[in-house]
Design an enzyme around this catalytic site. Structure first.
Site, PDB file in Angstrom:
ATOM      1  N   ASN A 150     101.410  37.440  27.821  1.00 44.76           N
ATOM      2  CA  ASN A 150     102.067  37.800  28.966  1.00 44.76           C
ATOM      3  C   ASN A 150     101.482  37.753  30.564  1.00 44.76           C
ATOM      4  O   ASN A 150     101.211  38.261  30.292  1.00 44.76           O
ATOM      5  CB  ASN A 150     102.933  38.415  28.604  1.00 44.76           C
ATOM      6  CG  ASN A 150     103.980  39.631  29.440  1.00 44.76           C
ATOM      7  OD1 ASN A 150     104.395  38.720  31.111  1.00 44.76           O
ATOM      8  ND2 ASN A 150     104.151  40.222  29.347  1.00 44.76           N
ATOM      9  N   TRP A 151     101.581  36.277  30.682  1.00 42.01           N
ATOM     10  CA  TRP A 151     101.364  36.627  32.290  1.00 42.01           C
ATOM     11  C   TRP A 151     101.766  36.832  33.549  1.00 42.01           C
ATOM     12  O   TRP A 151     101.426  36.673  34.452  1.00 42.01           O
ATOM     13  CB  TRP A 151     100.997  34.353  32.594  1.00 42.01           C
ATOM     14  CG  TRP A 151     100.496  33.572  31.531  1.00 42.01           C
ATOM     15  CD1 TRP A 151      99.871  34.488  30.459  1.00 42.01           C
ATOM     16  CD2 TRP A 151      99.717  32.248  31.529  1.00 42.01           C
ATOM     17  NE1 TRP A 151      99.052  33.183  29.773  1.00 42.01           N
ATOM     18  CE2 TRP A 151      99.338  31.927  30.493  1.00 42.01           C
ATOM     19  CE3 TRP A 151     100.135  31.600  32.500  1.00 42.01           C
ATOM     20  CZ2 TRP A 151      98.544  30.519  30.295  1.00 42.01           C
ATOM     21  CZ3 TRP A 151     100.237  29.971  32.005  1.00 42.01           C
ATOM     22  CH2 TRP A 151      99.298  29.808  32.015  1.00 42.01           C
ATOM     23  N   LYS A 152     102.926  38.036  32.778  1.00 44.24           N
ATOM     24  CA  LYS A 152     103.685  38.613  33.960  1.00 44.24           C
ATOM     25  C   LYS A 152     103.858  37.514  35.529  1.00 44.24           C
ATOM     26  O   LYS A 152     104.069  36.242  35.189  1.00 44.24           O
ATOM     27  CB  LYS A 152     102.380  39.671  34.619  1.00 44.24           C
ATOM     28  CG  LYS A 152     102.402  40.749  33.344  1.00 44.24           C
ATOM     29  CD  LYS A 152     101.913  41.792  32.607  1.00 44.24           C
ATOM     30  CE  LYS A 152     101.724  42.514  31.888  1.00 44.24           C
ATOM     31  NZ  LYS A 152     101.344  43.335  31.732  1.00 44.24           N
ATOM     32  N   HIS A 189     109.802  44.986  28.705  1.00 49.10           N
ATOM     33  CA  HIS A 189     108.814  45.022  28.672  1.00 49.10           C
ATOM     34  C   HIS A 189     108.918  46.071  29.849  1.00 49.10           C
ATOM     35  O   HIS A 189     110.360  46.480  30.284  1.00 49.10           O
ATOM     36  CB  HIS A 189     108.318  43.473  29.378  1.00 49.10           C
ATOM     37  CG  HIS A 189     107.211  43.311  30.055  1.00 49.10           C
ATOM     38  ND1 HIS A 189     106.783  44.637  30.542  1.00 49.10           N
ATOM     39  CD2 HIS A 189     105.261  44.121  29.067  1.00 49.10           C
ATOM     40  CE1 HIS A 189     104.912  45.103  30.788  1.00 49.10           C
ATOM     41  NE2 HIS A 189     104.860  44.127  29.850  1.00 49.10           N
ATOM     42  N   GLU A 206     107.299  47.040  32.417  1.00 47.31           N
ATOM     43  CA  GLU A 206     108.060  46.552  34.003  1.00 47.31           C
ATOM     44  C   GLU A 206     109.320  46.646  33.917  1.00 47.31           C
ATOM     45  O   GLU A 206     109.004  46.704  35.210  1.00 47.31           O
ATOM     46  CB  GLU A 206     106.832  45.888  33.963  1.00 47.31           C
ATOM     47  CG  GLU A 206     105.331  45.966  34.415  1.00 47.31           C
ATOM     48  CD  GLU A 206     104.605  44.279  33.424  1.00 47.31           C
ATOM     49  OE1 GLU A 206     103.858  43.677  33.493  1.00 47.31           O
ATOM     50  OE2 GLU A 206     103.108  45.314  33.263  1.00 47.31           O
ATOM     51  N   GLU A 216     103.953  48.679  22.936  1.00 45.98           N
ATOM     52  CA  GLU A 216     103.357  48.974  24.276  1.00 45.98           C
ATOM     53  C   GLU A 216     103.739  49.994  25.044  1.00 45.98           C
ATOM     54  O   GLU A 216     103.390  50.872  26.088  1.00 45.98           O
ATOM     55  CB  GLU A 216     103.557  48.051  25.215  1.00 45.98           C
ATOM     56  CG  GLU A 216     103.943  46.223  24.683  1.00 45.98           C
ATOM     57  CD  GLU A 216     103.805  45.274  25.223  1.00 45.98           C
ATOM     58  OE1 GLU A 216     102.348  44.669  25.119  1.00 45.98           O
ATOM     59  OE2 GLU A 216     104.392  45.417  26.604  1.00 45.98           O
ATOM     60  N   GLY A 250      97.864  47.700  30.853  1.00 46.50           N
ATOM     61  CA  GLY A 250      96.625  47.157  32.494  1.00 46.50           C
ATOM     62  C   GLY A 250      95.923  48.037  32.972  1.00 46.50           C
ATOM     63  O   GLY A 250      95.351  48.146  34.452  1.00 46.50           O
ATOM     64  N   SER A 261      96.481  46.653  27.060  1.00 52.02           N
ATOM     65  CA  SER A 261      94.355  46.538  27.758  1.00 52.02           C
ATOM     66  C   SER A 261      94.495  46.147  25.715  1.00 52.02           C
ATOM     67  O   SER A 261      92.864  46.560  25.427  1.00 52.02           O
ATOM     68  CB  SER A 261      93.833  47.803  27.483  1.00 52.02           C
ATOM     69  OG  SER A 261      94.231  48.588  28.906  1.00 52.02           O
ATOM     70  N   GLY A 294      98.133  40.865  28.346  1.00 51.27           N
ATOM     71  CA  GLY A 294      98.176  40.936  29.713  1.00 51.27           C
ATOM     72  C   GLY A 294      97.366  40.077  30.184  1.00 51.27           C
ATOM     73  O   GLY A 294      96.871  38.999  30.127  1.00 51.27           O
ATOM     74  N   GLY A 295      96.431  41.403  31.010  1.00 49.12           N
ATOM     75  CA  GLY A 295      95.665  40.842  30.923  1.00 49.12           C
ATOM     76  C   GLY A 295      94.270  39.753  30.569  1.00 49.12           C
ATOM     77  O   GLY A 295      94.055  38.880  31.611  1.00 49.12           O
TER      78      GLY A 295
HETATM   79  P1  PGA Z   1      97.490  44.187  29.590  1.00 53.34           P
HETATM   80  O1  PGA Z   1      99.200  43.826  29.254  1.00 53.34           O
HETATM   81  O2  PGA Z   1      97.161  43.363  28.228  1.00 53.34           O
HETATM   82  O3  PGA Z   1      97.019  43.786  30.765  1.00 53.34           O
HETATM   83  O4  PGA Z   1      97.464  45.831  28.887  1.00 53.34           O
HETATM   84  C1  PGA Z   1      99.687  43.976  27.914  1.00 53.34           C
HETATM   85  C2  PGA Z   1     101.214  43.663  28.215  1.00 53.34           C
HETATM   86  O5  PGA Z   1     102.169  44.189  29.882  1.00 53.34           O
HETATM   87  O6  PGA Z   1     102.395  42.996  27.498  1.00 53.34           O
END
Ligand code: PGA
Length: 249
Positions: free
Chosen positions: A9-11, A94, A96, A166, A172, A212, A233-234
């Site tokens: 997930n590149w956000k 998600h 966010e 999640e 993050g 993470s 994510g990251g």
């Molecule tokens: P993260 O994000 O790996 O940066 O913790 C995961 C996500 O939000 O899907």
């Protein structure tokens, strides 16, 4: 056998040149696992991503969509728009989106319906915040997110649903749920599904862990019996790290 899936997930990261260079790196990587691999660039780069990944097994997916078919929803994207550029899978719910864009369970249930009605596969995300984990309320929170978002569906709909647990406190933050915490929650999620739809269905649905996941912890997390992969994510923004995770199975 449940599908193993690793989705990046590149956000809101990577403009067009950055997207093209990361995709070129990903396309050149060697996959040694059997996992389905997906990447979710931002909307403006989806069309280019399909072109850039032609000939690759990596699937291009979307990060979100609106529930309406079309109309006066400035700034929004519909299921049919996603389909028209080749998207077959969409991430919904998600944390966010839930937190910063006020997406409620009710809105998400409508989004799930719209996606499925358009034959899109849904990666449905949910997870508790730290206060819920600390007070021991995490299973109640996750159970109600799943029920409110999905339990209006017929059993047959679940062939197009992937779940992603999640924990918000692990997204993050560099802090990850321990493999045992992930396994316990995934087993609870499967039991919740089983109670409503039966064990066969519950055992057929892939449940991803997100929060993470990094090259140094992926193997242990993916090694747990009810963890079928990850939403990344990251670490998905770096081709070496992402493929180290893809190949961690
Ligand atoms: P993260 O994000 O790996 O940066 O913790 C995961 C996500 O939000 O899907």
């Amino acid at each position: 056998m449940r599908k193993q899936i690793v989705a990046g997930n590149w956000k809101m990261n990577n403009d067009l040149p950055q997207t093209e260079s990361l995709l070129a790196e990903l396309k050149a990587k060697k996959q040694t696992s059997n996992a389905e691999v997906m990447v979710a660039p931002t909307f403006t780069n989806l069309h280019h991503a399909f072109t850039a990944l032609k000939g690759s097994k990596i699937e291009v997916i979307a990060q979100n969509m609106h529930f309406a078919a079309n109309g006066a929803y400035t700034g929004e994207i519909s299921a049919s728009m996603l389909k028209s550029v080749g998207v077959k899978t969409v991430i919904l719910g998600h944390s966010e989106r839930r937190e910063y864009f006020n997406e409620t369970d009710e809105i998400l249930a409508k989004k799930v319906d719209a996606a499925l009605a358009n034959n899109l596969r849904v990666i449905f995300c949910f997870g508790e915040v730290l206060a819920d984990r600390k007070s021991g309320n995490h299973e109640n929170v996750v159970g109600s997110q799943i029920k409110n978002g999905l339990f209006h569906l017929e059993a047959s709909a679940f062939k197009n649903i992937v779940l992603a647990y999640e924990p918000v406190w692990a997204i993050g933050t560099g802090e990850t749920a321990s493999p045992e915490q992930a396994q316990d929650m995934h087993a609870f999620i499967r039991k919740t599904l089983s109670n409503k739809y039966g064990a066969d269905l519950a055992n057929s649905v892939s449940i991803l862990y997100g929060g993470s996941v990094k090259p140094n912890n992926a193997q242990e997390i993916f090694g747990k019996p009810d963890v079928d992969g990850g939403l990344i994510g990251g670490a998905a923004l770096n081709a070496d790290d992402f493929f180290a995770i893809v190949n961690a199975f």
